[in-house]
Enzyme design. Structure first.
Site, short mmCIF file in Angstrom:
data_model
loop_
_atom_site.label_atom_id
_atom_site.label_comp_id
_atom_site.label_asym_id
_atom_site.label_seq_id
_atom_site.Cartn_x
_atom_site.Cartn_y
_atom_site.Cartn_z
N PRO A 2 112.87 1.51 50.28
CA PRO A 2 114.29 1.20 50.39
C PRO A 2 114.93 0.97 49.02
O PRO A 2 114.42 0.21 48.21
CB PRO A 2 114.30 -0.10 51.22
CG PRO A 2 113.00 -0.08 51.97
CD PRO A 2 112.03 0.59 51.05
N GLU A 3 116.04 1.67 48.77
CA GLU A 3 116.76 1.53 47.52
C GLU A 3 118.10 0.86 47.81
O GLU A 3 118.34 0.38 48.91
CB GLU A 3 116.94 2.91 46.86
CG GLU A 3 115.64 3.64 46.58
CD GLU A 3 114.80 3.01 45.47
OE1 GLU A 3 115.29 2.10 44.79
OE2 GLU A 3 113.65 3.44 45.29
N HIS A 97 103.05 -5.88 62.14
CA HIS A 97 103.48 -5.83 60.75
C HIS A 97 104.67 -6.75 60.47
O HIS A 97 105.30 -6.64 59.42
CB HIS A 97 103.84 -4.40 60.36
CG HIS A 97 102.68 -3.45 60.47
ND1 HIS A 97 101.49 -3.64 59.80
CD2 HIS A 97 102.54 -2.31 61.22
CE1 HIS A 97 100.65 -2.65 60.11
NE2 HIS A 97 101.26 -1.85 60.95
N ARG A 115 103.13 -2.34 54.41
CA ARG A 115 102.35 -2.36 53.16
C ARG A 115 102.39 -3.72 52.47
O ARG A 115 101.69 -3.94 51.48
CB ARG A 115 102.86 -1.26 52.22
CG ARG A 115 102.73 0.13 52.85
CD ARG A 115 103.22 1.21 51.93
NE ARG A 115 102.35 1.39 50.78
CZ ARG A 115 102.52 2.31 49.83
NH1 ARG A 115 103.57 3.12 49.91
NH2 ARG A 115 101.71 2.41 48.82
N ARG A 159 117.83 4.87 23.07
CA ARG A 159 116.64 5.11 23.90
C ARG A 159 116.25 6.58 23.84
O ARG A 159 117.10 7.47 24.02
CB ARG A 159 116.91 4.72 25.36
CG ARG A 159 117.24 3.26 25.58
CD ARG A 159 117.32 2.99 27.06
NE ARG A 159 117.67 1.60 27.32
CZ ARG A 159 117.26 0.93 28.38
NH1 ARG A 159 116.49 1.50 29.28
NH2 ARG A 159 117.62 -0.33 28.56
#
Length: 279
Positions: A2-3, A97, A115, A159
């Site tokens: 998930p972002e 879960h 996870r 950078r």
């Protein structure tokens, strides 16, 4: 994983339903990424404020006579939050879960995370540890008016890191996860391998516009569901169905017709058009 769009969709589908809820019980399952930081019983009787988001973290403020603070939640790599609206004691049994459960008079909030890289952490406030420490390295929010093209360029200046890798790091601007970084760079016409310090003012403006358009559209579509993500209503996202380059290596570019490529950057797949996207 998930972002920002998926986390924002989760916030939007939970905030109004939880606001004002009074905690009746809290339960922990198997250990998550970090410990809760208090005994679950300490949450009983606290009332929820309005949920907010910072980067990929959600903040659920909780207030009571003896304790004030909140829960900082992270969905990790495979997590999702759901709210069972059934009255306390009548909610469906928790699945294998479900590793955090918050029962309230508005329903039962559950973090499901196969996870177990997600987290639920108590903090006395956003400005104190552990919340302050966890949020300290986050870059600017993509829709913050203070994030101008000049501010973005300042963050990238000096950078030599490839721009795609810098976007994923999240210390300049948050929210551009793997799918969205690939799509935004395609929209902006920038090769993902371009060193940050070679992106000038004009391309910074294009990139910022592309990030906002890409993330905004993803939020409209409920995020992306490649494996596990569901919003708080159990619905899948649909942005992946509109992706122009992500997961489409070997296909013709929708803009110029050249063959789309896949490379690996920072151990993540990057998809781009070698014709449209310039270094």
């Amino acid at each position: 994983m998930p972002e920002l769009p998926e986390v924002e969709v989760t916030r939007a589908t939970l905030a109004g339903r939880l606001h004002g809820a009074v905690v009746r019980q809290a339960r922990l399952g198997k250990p998550l990424r970090w410990p809760l930081g208090c005994v679950p019983e300490a949450l009983v009787g606290l009332q929820a404020g309005e949920m907010s988001r910072r980067g990929k973290y959600l903040w659920l403020p909780l207030q009571g006579v003896q304790r004030t603070g909140g829960l900082l939640l992270h969905l990790g790599m495979s997590g999702s939050l759901g709210l069972d609206d059934a009255p306390p004691g009548a909610a469906a049994p928790a699945g294998p879960h479900v590793h955090f459960e918050l029962q309230s008079d508005r329903g039962t909030l559950r973090l499901t995370d196969p996870r177990r890289f997600g987290a639920v952490v108590w903090s006395d406030g956003l400005g104190v540890d552990p919340a302050a420490r966890l949020l300290a390295r986050l870059g600017m929010e993509p829709f913050d008016p203070a994030l101008t093209p000049a501010a973005l360029r300042l963050g990238l200046r000096g950078r030599r890191t490839p721009i795609k890798t810098a976007l994923l790091a999240g210390d300049v601007v948050v929210g551009a996860g793997n799918i969205y970084a690939s799509e935004a760079l395609f929209r902006a016409g920038i090769d993902p391998r371009t060193p940050c310090d070679r992106i000038g003012p004009v391309r910074c403006e294009r990139l910022l516009d592309a990030l906002r358009l890409t993330l905004g559209r993803a939020i409209e579509l409920g995020g992306s569901t490649l494996r596990d993500f569901r919003d708080a209503h159990g619905m899948s996202g649909a942005f992946q169905d509109e992706a122009q380059v992500y997961g489409r290596d070997g296909a013709p570019c929708p803009r110029c017709g050249q063959t789309l490529r896949r490379i690996v950057q920072a151990q993540r797949s990057t998809y781009f058009c070698p014709g449209c996207q310039r270094r």
